[in-house]
Design a protein around this motif. Structure first.
Motif, PDB file in Angstrom:
ATOM      1  N   VAL A  87      10.552  14.122  -3.323  1.00 50.95           N
ATOM      2  CA  VAL A  87      11.221  13.298  -2.309  1.00 50.95           C
ATOM      3  C   VAL A  87      10.606  13.572  -0.935  1.00 50.95           C
ATOM      4  O   VAL A  87      10.407  12.648  -0.136  1.00 50.95           O
ATOM      5  N   GLY A  88      10.260  14.822  -0.656  1.00 56.23           N
ATOM      6  CA  GLY A  88       9.577  15.147   0.598  1.00 56.23           C
ATOM      7  C   GLY A  88       8.253  14.418   0.714  1.00 56.23           C
ATOM      8  O   GLY A  88       7.927  13.863   1.765  1.00 56.23           O
ATOM      9  N   LEU A  89       7.485  14.401  -0.373  1.00 57.58           N
ATOM     10  CA  LEU A  89       6.205  13.685  -0.359  1.00 57.58           C
ATOM     11  C   LEU A  89       6.398  12.185  -0.137  1.00 57.58           C
ATOM     12  O   LEU A  89       5.657  11.557   0.632  1.00 57.58           O
ATOM     13  N   LEU A  90       7.384  11.617  -0.813  1.00 60.16           N
ATOM     14  CA  LEU A  90       7.658  10.183  -0.645  1.00 60.16           C
ATOM     15  C   LEU A  90       8.049   9.883   0.804  1.00 60.16           C
ATOM     16  O   LEU A  90       7.603   8.880   1.380  1.00 60.16           O
ATOM     17  N   ALA A  91       8.844  10.756   1.390  1.00 63.74           N
ATOM     18  CA  ALA A  91       9.224  10.578   2.797  1.00 63.74           C
ATOM     19  C   ALA A  91       7.993  10.646   3.698  1.00 63.74           C
ATOM     20  O   ALA A  91       7.890   9.892   4.676  1.00 63.74           O
ATOM     21  N   VAL A 148       0.835  -1.205   0.000  1.00 69.01           N
ATOM     22  CA  VAL A 148       0.000   0.000   0.000  1.00 69.01           C
ATOM     23  C   VAL A 148       0.872   1.258   0.000  1.00 69.01           C
ATOM     24  O   VAL A 148       0.573   2.234  -0.693  1.00 69.01           O
ATOM     25  N   VAL A 149       1.951   1.241   0.760  1.00 64.01           N
ATOM     26  CA  VAL A 149       2.846   2.406   0.774  1.00 64.01           C
ATOM     27  C   VAL A 149       3.438   2.624  -0.614  1.00 64.01           C
ATOM     28  O   VAL A 149       3.462   3.752  -1.121  1.00 64.01           O
ATOM     29  N   VAL A 150       3.899   1.566  -1.257  1.00 59.57           N
ATOM     30  CA  VAL A 150       4.474   1.700  -2.603  1.00 59.57           C
ATOM     31  C   VAL A 150       3.422   2.243  -3.573  1.00 59.57           C
ATOM     32  O   VAL A 150       3.684   3.191  -4.328  1.00 59.57           O
ATOM     33  N   VAL A 151       2.236   1.686  -3.554  1.00 59.35           N
ATOM     34  CA  VAL A 151       1.174   2.132  -4.469  1.00 59.35           C
ATOM     35  C   VAL A 151       0.777   3.580  -4.175  1.00 59.35           C
ATOM     36  O   VAL A 151       0.539   4.370  -5.093  1.00 59.35           O
ATOM     37  N   SER A 152       0.752   3.961  -2.902  1.00 62.40           N
ATOM     38  CA  SER A 152       0.368   5.330  -2.549  1.00 62.40           C
ATOM     39  C   SER A 152       1.390   6.354  -3.033  1.00 62.40           C
ATOM     40  O   SER A 152       1.074   7.534  -3.195  1.00 62.40           O
ATOM     41  N   CYS A 153       2.603   5.909  -3.284  1.00 62.51           N
ATOM     42  CA  CYS A 153       3.659   6.816  -3.764  1.00 62.51           C
ATOM     43  C   CYS A 153       3.584   7.066  -5.276  1.00 62.51           C
ATOM     44  O   CYS A 153       4.139   8.057  -5.760  1.00 62.51           O
ATOM     45  N   VAL A 154       2.916   6.216  -6.011  1.00 67.99           N
ATOM     46  CA  VAL A 154       2.895   6.322  -7.470  1.00 67.99           C
ATOM     47  C   VAL A 154       2.438   7.704  -7.952  1.00 67.99           C
ATOM     48  O   VAL A 154       3.102   8.308  -8.805  1.00 67.99           O
ATOM     49  N   PRO A 155       1.336   8.271  -7.440  1.00 67.54           N
ATOM     50  CA  PRO A 155       0.926   9.590  -7.946  1.00 67.54           C
ATOM     51  C   PRO A 155       1.975  10.680  -7.740  1.00 67.54           C
ATOM     52  O   PRO A 155       2.040  11.633  -8.526  1.00 67.54           O
ATOM     53  N   ASP A 156       2.801  10.542  -6.722  1.00 68.22           N
ATOM     54  CA  ASP A 156       3.823  11.563  -6.458  1.00 68.22           C
ATOM     55  C   ASP A 156       4.818  11.685  -7.606  1.00 68.22           C
ATOM     56  O   ASP A 156       5.340  12.770  -7.869  1.00 68.22           O
ATOM     57  N   PHE A 157       5.081  10.584  -8.290  1.00 65.68           N
ATOM     58  CA  PHE A 157       6.050  10.616  -9.377  1.00 65.68           C
ATOM     59  C   PHE A 157       5.575  11.466 -10.567  1.00 65.68           C
ATOM     60  O   PHE A 157       6.377  11.876 -11.390  1.00 65.68           O
ATOM     61  N   PHE A 158       4.290  11.735 -10.635  1.00 67.26           N
ATOM     62  CA  PHE A 158       3.759  12.577 -11.704  1.00 67.26           C
ATOM     63  C   PHE A 158       3.874  14.062 -11.369  1.00 67.26           C
ATOM     64  O   PHE A 158       3.470  14.910 -12.153  1.00 67.26           O
ATOM     65  N   LEU A 159       4.416  14.375 -10.203  1.00 64.48           N
ATOM     66  CA  LEU A 159       4.513  15.766  -9.754  1.00 64.48           C
ATOM     67  C   LEU A 159       5.916  16.349  -9.897  1.00 64.48           C
ATOM     68  O   LEU A 159       6.169  17.457  -9.413  1.00 64.48           O
ATOM     69  N   PHE A 160       6.827  15.635 -10.531  1.00 68.71           N
ATOM     70  CA  PHE A 160       8.197  16.144 -10.664  1.00 68.71           C
ATOM     71  C   PHE A 160       8.231  17.506 -11.350  1.00 68.71           C
ATOM     72  O   PHE A 160       9.037  18.356 -11.002  1.00 68.71           O
ATOM     73  N   GLY A 161       7.357  17.743 -12.314  1.00 66.56           N
ATOM     74  CA  GLY A 161       7.361  19.006 -13.035  1.00 66.56           C
ATOM     75  C   GLY A 161       7.085  20.202 -12.143  1.00 66.56           C
ATOM     76  O   GLY A 161       7.744  21.230 -12.246  1.00 66.56           O
ATOM     77  N   GLU A 162       6.127  20.070 -11.249  1.00 63.21           N
ATOM     78  CA  GLU A 162       5.785  21.211 -10.394  1.00 63.21           C
ATOM     79  C   GLU A 162       6.476  21.183  -9.036  1.00 63.21           C
ATOM     80  O   GLU A 162       6.661  22.222  -8.422  1.00 63.21           O
ATOM     81  N   GLY A 163       6.862  20.024  -8.555  1.00 66.67           N
ATOM     82  CA  GLY A 163       7.459  19.944  -7.223  1.00 66.67           C
ATOM     83  C   GLY A 163       8.955  19.756  -7.229  1.00 66.67           C
ATOM     84  O   GLY A 163       9.598  19.806  -6.195  1.00 66.67           O
ATOM     85  N   GLU A 164       9.487  19.536  -8.415  1.00 60.93           N
ATOM     86  CA  GLU A 164      10.906  19.270  -8.561  1.00 60.93           C
ATOM     87  C   GLU A 164      11.304  18.067  -7.706  1.00 60.93           C
ATOM     88  O   GLU A 164      10.483  17.494  -7.003  1.00 60.93           O
ATOM     89  N   VAL A 165      12.534  17.687  -7.762  1.00 62.06           N
ATOM     90  CA  VAL A 165      12.986  16.488  -7.058  1.00 62.06           C
ATOM     91  C   VAL A 165      12.804  16.625  -5.551  1.00 62.06           C
ATOM     92  O   VAL A 165      12.300  15.719  -4.881  1.00 62.06           O
ATOM     93  N   THR A 166      13.171  17.772  -5.013  1.00 63.36           N
ATOM     94  CA  THR A 166      13.118  17.950  -3.555  1.00 63.36           C
ATOM     95  C   THR A 166      11.693  17.850  -3.025  1.00 63.36           C
ATOM     96  O   THR A 166      11.450  17.232  -1.990  1.00 63.36           O
TER      97      THR A 166
END
Length: 140
Positions: A113-117, A92-110
């Motif tokens: 990574v904060g969201l994933l943490a 569930v944690v891995v699946v919940s992280c998937v949408p975050d990867f689509f936010l690199f454009g607006e959230g940049e890497v930092t």
């Protein structure tokens, strides 16, 4: 310990469970606030909405409540809840992280990574609380 006393010891009253879930939400929200501050300090865009309290506090509440519900169902109905929860929580944690990867454009890497943490920290805190207020064992 006899099976009857083991069952009794593994049950908590609804107020203890509700209090524990609230503590998990509160501590998770505070940890997420710290992560958001650190992410901004390390370069996450100030206007990155997922790092705003109005976003992460609401989603933390949903995650902690959904996790508590899932935990309760698994411990009640699974013949081997410990094993199932080990796999289910990680999945569930891995699946919940998937949408975050689509936010690199607006959230940049930092920011991302904060969201994933945040996802990982909430899961760790919640699982520790669930183990105390909804112990996995013989609950039937």
């Amino acid at each position: 310990m006899s099976p009857a006393s083991e069952t009794l010891a593994s049950r908590r009253g609804p107020l203890v469970v509700a209090g524990g879930v609230f503590v998990a939400f509160l501590v998770s929200s505070l940890a997420n606030a710290l992560i958001a501050v650190l992410a901004h300090a390390l370069g996450a865009p100030e206007d990155f909405d997922p790092l705003e309290p109005s976003s992460y506090v609401f989603l933390t509440a949903l995650g902690v409540l959904a996790g508590a519900g899932g935990w309760a169902v698994v411990r009640r109905f699974s013949p081997d809840p410990e094993r199932l929860l080990r796999r289910l929580v990680a999945s569930v944690v891995v699946v919940s992280c998937v949408p975050d990867f689509f936010l690199f454009g607006e959230g940049e890497v930092t920011g991302v990574v904060g969201l994933l943490a945040m996802h990982v920290v909430v899961a760790v805190i919640a699982v520790q609380v669930y183990r105390r207020v909804m112990p996995v064992g013989s609950v039937r």
